[in-house]
Design an enzyme around this catalytic site. Structure first.
Site, PDB file in Angstrom:
ATOM      1  N   ASN A   1      -7.117 -94.452 -60.166  1.00 17.71           N
ATOM      2  CA  ASN A   1      -8.138 -95.477 -59.932  1.00 17.71           C
ATOM      3  C   ASN A   1      -7.522 -96.499 -58.974  1.00 17.71           C
ATOM      4  O   ASN A   1      -6.328 -96.773 -59.083  1.00 17.71           O
ATOM      5  CB  ASN A   1      -8.465 -96.142 -61.288  1.00 17.71           C
ATOM      6  CG  ASN A   1      -9.773 -96.899 -61.281  1.00 17.71           C
ATOM      7  OD1 ASN A   1     -10.052 -97.645 -60.331  1.00 17.71           O
ATOM      8  ND2 ASN A   1     -10.582 -96.711 -62.308  1.00 17.71           N
TER       9      ASN A   1
ATOM     10  N   GLN B   1     -18.840 -87.679 -66.135  1.00 16.75           N
ATOM     11  CA  GLN B   1     -19.976 -88.518 -66.485  1.00 16.75           C
ATOM     12  C   GLN B   1     -20.982 -88.509 -65.328  1.00 16.75           C
ATOM     13  O   GLN B   1     -22.069 -89.049 -65.455  1.00 16.75           O
ATOM     14  CB  GLN B   1     -19.542 -89.968 -66.728  1.00 16.75           C
ATOM     15  CG  GLN B   1     -18.587 -90.159 -67.893  1.00 16.75           C
ATOM     16  CD  GLN B   1     -18.088 -91.581 -67.947  1.00 16.75           C
ATOM     17  OE1 GLN B   1     -18.816 -92.500 -68.342  1.00 16.75           O
ATOM     18  NE2 GLN B   1     -16.844 -91.782 -67.556  1.00 16.75           N
TER      19      GLN B   1
ATOM     20  N   GLY C   1     -11.492 -92.323 -61.804  1.00 15.31           N
ATOM     21  CA  GLY C   1     -12.665 -93.080 -61.368  1.00 15.31           C
ATOM     22  C   GLY C   1     -13.613 -93.460 -62.467  1.00 15.31           C
ATOM     23  O   GLY C   1     -14.832 -93.415 -62.302  1.00 15.31           O
ATOM     24  N   THR C   2     -13.044 -93.839 -63.609  1.00 14.71           N
ATOM     25  CA  THR C   2     -13.921 -94.321 -64.676  1.00 14.71           C
ATOM     26  C   THR C   2     -13.382 -95.651 -65.182  1.00 14.71           C
ATOM     27  O   THR C   2     -12.175 -95.863 -65.275  1.00 14.71           O
ATOM     28  CB  THR C   2     -14.050 -93.296 -65.825  1.00 14.71           C
ATOM     29  OG1 THR C   2     -14.903 -93.824 -66.836  1.00 14.71           O
ATOM     30  CG2 THR C   2     -12.709 -92.924 -66.427  1.00 14.71           C
TER      31      THR C   2
ATOM     32  N   CYS D   1     -44.985 -75.244 -70.885  1.00  9.72           N
ATOM     33  CA  CYS D   1     -45.833 -75.972 -71.860  1.00  9.72           C
ATOM     34  C   CYS D   1     -46.754 -76.999 -71.199  1.00  9.72           C
ATOM     35  O   CYS D   1     -47.565 -77.632 -71.866  1.00  9.72           O
ATOM     36  CB  CYS D   1     -44.947 -76.675 -72.892  1.00  9.72           C
ATOM     37  SG  CYS D   1     -43.991 -78.032 -72.188  1.00  9.72           S
TER      38      CYS D   1
ATOM     39  N   HIS E   1     -23.356 -86.470 -68.952  1.00  7.05           N
ATOM     40  CA  HIS E   1     -24.608 -87.214 -68.752  1.00  7.05           C
ATOM     41  C   HIS E   1     -25.662 -86.372 -68.056  1.00  7.05           C
ATOM     42  O   HIS E   1     -26.628 -86.911 -67.527  1.00  7.05           O
ATOM     43  CB  HIS E   1     -24.332 -88.494 -67.954  1.00  7.05           C
ATOM     44  CG  HIS E   1     -23.472 -89.462 -68.714  1.00  7.05           C
ATOM     45  ND1 HIS E   1     -22.830 -90.526 -68.125  1.00  7.05           N
ATOM     46  CD2 HIS E   1     -23.108 -89.517 -70.018  1.00  7.05           C
ATOM     47  CE1 HIS E   1     -22.131 -91.206 -69.035  1.00  7.05           C
ATOM     48  NE2 HIS E   1     -22.285 -90.594 -70.185  1.00  7.05           N
TER      49      HIS E   1
ATOM     50  N   CYS F   1     -44.576 -78.695 -66.594  1.00  6.92           N
ATOM     51  CA  CYS F   1     -43.656 -77.609 -66.997  1.00  6.92           C
ATOM     52  C   CYS F   1     -44.438 -76.286 -66.953  1.00  6.92           C
ATOM     53  O   CYS F   1     -45.549 -76.210 -67.526  1.00  6.92           O
ATOM     54  CB  CYS F   1     -43.169 -77.877 -68.418  1.00  6.92           C
ATOM     55  SG  CYS F   1     -42.345 -76.459 -69.179  1.00  6.92           S
TER      56      CYS F   1
HETATM   57  N1  APR Z   1     -11.510 -93.456 -56.537  1.00  7.17           N
HETATM   58  C1  APR Z   1     -11.315 -93.560 -57.880  1.00  7.17           C
HETATM   59  N2  APR Z   1     -11.869 -94.535 -58.645  1.00  7.17           N
HETATM   60  C2  APR Z   1     -12.645 -95.442 -58.008  1.00  7.17           C
HETATM   61  C3  APR Z   1     -12.897 -95.401 -56.617  1.00  7.17           C
HETATM   62  C4  APR Z   1     -12.282 -94.356 -55.877  1.00  7.17           C
HETATM   63  N3  APR Z   1     -12.464 -94.239 -54.550  1.00  7.17           N
HETATM   64  N4  APR Z   1     -13.715 -96.454 -56.299  1.00  7.17           N
HETATM   65  C5  APR Z   1     -13.965 -97.112 -57.460  1.00  7.17           C
HETATM   66  N5  APR Z   1     -13.316 -96.520 -58.476  1.00  7.17           N
HETATM   67  C6  APR Z   1     -13.298 -96.881 -59.903  1.00  7.17           C
HETATM   68  C7  APR Z   1     -13.612 -98.315 -60.199  1.00  7.17           C
HETATM   69  O1  APR Z   1     -12.432 -99.107 -60.110  1.00  7.17           O
HETATM   70  C8  APR Z   1     -14.121 -98.217 -61.643  1.00  7.17           C
HETATM   71  O2  APR Z   1     -13.037 -98.311 -62.562  1.00  7.17           O
HETATM   72  O3  APR Z   1     -14.330 -96.136 -60.528  1.00  7.17           O
HETATM   73  C9  APR Z   1     -14.714 -96.811 -61.726  1.00  7.17           C
HETATM   74  C10 APR Z   1     -16.222 -96.794 -61.808  1.00  7.17           C
HETATM   75  O4  APR Z   1     -16.592 -97.407 -63.022  1.00  7.17           O
HETATM   76  P1  APR Z   1     -18.141 -97.342 -63.492  1.00  7.17           P
HETATM   77  O5  APR Z   1     -19.029 -97.705 -62.344  1.00  7.17           O
HETATM   78  O6  APR Z   1     -18.229 -98.094 -64.776  1.00  7.17           O
HETATM   79  O7  APR Z   1     -18.357 -95.795 -63.717  1.00  7.17           O
HETATM   80  P2  APR Z   1     -18.153 -94.943 -65.032  1.00  7.17           P
HETATM   81  O8  APR Z   1     -16.916 -95.356 -65.737  1.00  7.17           O
HETATM   82  O9  APR Z   1     -18.301 -93.544 -64.611  1.00  7.17           O
HETATM   83  O10 APR Z   1     -19.386 -95.336 -65.958  1.00  7.17           O
HETATM   84  C11 APR Z   1     -20.670 -95.241 -65.370  1.00  7.17           C
HETATM   85  O11 APR Z   1     -22.378 -95.438 -66.957  1.00  7.17           O
HETATM   86  O12 APR Z   1     -23.945 -96.231 -65.474  1.00  7.17           O
HETATM   87  C12 APR Z   1     -23.726 -95.313 -66.529  1.00  7.17           C
HETATM   88  O13 APR Z   1     -24.261 -93.097 -67.098  1.00  7.17           O
HETATM   89  C13 APR Z   1     -23.877 -93.922 -66.013  1.00  7.17           C
HETATM   90  O14 APR Z   1     -22.172 -92.199 -65.869  1.00  7.17           O
HETATM   91  C14 APR Z   1     -22.496 -93.555 -65.548  1.00  7.17           C
HETATM   92  C15 APR Z   1     -21.584 -94.484 -66.303  1.00  7.17           C
END
Ligand code: APR
Length: 291
Positions: free
Chosen positions: A248, A102, A222-223, A185, A120, A182
């Site tokens: 995570n 993402q 990390g999501t 265009c 994204h 661009c």
């Molecule tokens: N290693 C792994 N995970 C981590 C770390 C780390 N060092 N530090 C933080 N995290 C975790 C957090 O605990 C959290 O669960 O990373 C996650 C980040 O969550 P979000 O900020 O919600 O990120 P994401 O899930 O990628 O969604 C963000 O939404 O803002 C929009 O398009 C944008 O792609 C982006 C998406």
């Protein structure tokens, strides 16, 4: 954790297909400012959800373009960490591995991952507002952390690093810049990222969902699982019979769709997981060599 790493490595080595899905937490240890961190200094007074929209860009292209130039400069000062390099090495060890992200920072490509599905888009790629003509400026080599330079490419789905915009001044962050036209265009160039209200790139979604449906292991790193549709991937994978592993420091919001939780930061867990996978593959190949 050692036992959990071993189980995850067993699943990964036994898998025919592995998908890795990364989010903003993957880039945390590289110091990538999150979406809201970039609302500093001059930008503190603006609402990022206003700036990151086509309407916001059409209303004030200079402001939105300058905000992204500000973020691009912040991101270009960041480097991949050990977790990015571990995933790039895992891709070399496991040819079936599909990496979906993402993140728009291009750090997976900078670490050497050859095929990155960017759900994204990428802040390093540009396209025009009216026809999405890709801006294929001269590739910009990116330091990949060991002094080498990850070759940029322009295949679109990998984290290619579009050229610097012509006459983009290395301005101080206070200066605002107009988006260049661009070359095809004449409509203004914009970052090739998914703005609020926009559809995700069709090809990227196709590949990510097909990969999740068919994989035996989905590794989520990390999501938070709060941003759709990427948050759906673990359910898609489980419905296809896959095991889901989460990396995570704190568990995300996946409502029980996770089979194994590896608690810790990506920069520590992924190299340890790579080590376990590498040992198992080595032992496996040793046995095959003997048989
Ligand atoms: N290693 C792994 N995970 C981590 C770390 C780390 N060092 N530090 C933080 N995290 C975790 C957090 O605990 C959290 O669960 O990373 C996650 C980040 O969550 P979000 O900020 O919600 O990120 P994401 O899930 O990628 O969604 C963000 O939404 O803002 C929009 O398009 C944008 O792609 C982006 C998406």
């Amino acid at each position: 954790m050692k036992e959990a790493l071993g189980r995850a490595a067993d699943w990964i080595v036994a898998a025919e297909r592995v998908v890795v899905s990364t989010g903003a937490g993957m880039s945390k240890e590289s110091g990538i400012p999150t979406f809201r961190d970039a609302m500093d200094g001059l930008w503190a007074e603006y609402d990022p959800t206003e700036l990151a929209t086509e309407a916001g860009f059409r209303k004030d292209p200079r402001r939105v373009w300058s905000w992204y130039a500000h973020r691009r400069r912040m991101i270009e000062a960041c480097r991949p960490h050990a977790g990015h390099f571990a995933l790039a090495q895992m891709e070399r060890l496991l040819p079936s591995l599909l990496l979906v992200t993402q993140n728009i920072d291009g750090l997976h490509a900078a670490a050497g991952s050859a095929d990155v599905v960017e759900l994204h888009g990428s802040i390093r790629r540009l396209k025009c507002l009216d026809h999405a003509h890709p801006f294929a400026g001269a590739p910009v080599p990116v330091e990949n952390g060991d002094g080498g330079a990850a070759a940029a490419d322009d295949t679109g789905l990998s984290g290619d690093l579009a050229g610097r915009v012509p006459n983009a001044p290395a301005s101080t962050e206070e200066e605002e810049e107009d988006p260049p036209p661009c070359p095809v265009c004449g409509s203004p160039l914009r970052p090739d990222v998914v703005w609020f209200g926009e559809m995700l790139p069709e090809r990227a979604v196709e590949r990510a969902w097909a990969g999740a449906e068919r994989c035996d292991v989905l590794l989520m790193v990390g999501t938070s699982g709060t941003v759709w549709p990427a948050a759906e991937l673990p359910r898609v994978a489980r419905a296809g019979g896959a095991r889901v592993v989460e990396v995570n420091p704190e568990a995300g919001d996946f409502a029980g769709a996770v089979d194994l939780f590896l608690q810790g930061p990506a920069g520590q867990v992924l190299p340890a997981l790579l080590d376990c996978v590498g040992r198992r593959l080595g032992a496996q190949r040793g046995r095959q060599g003997q048989s």
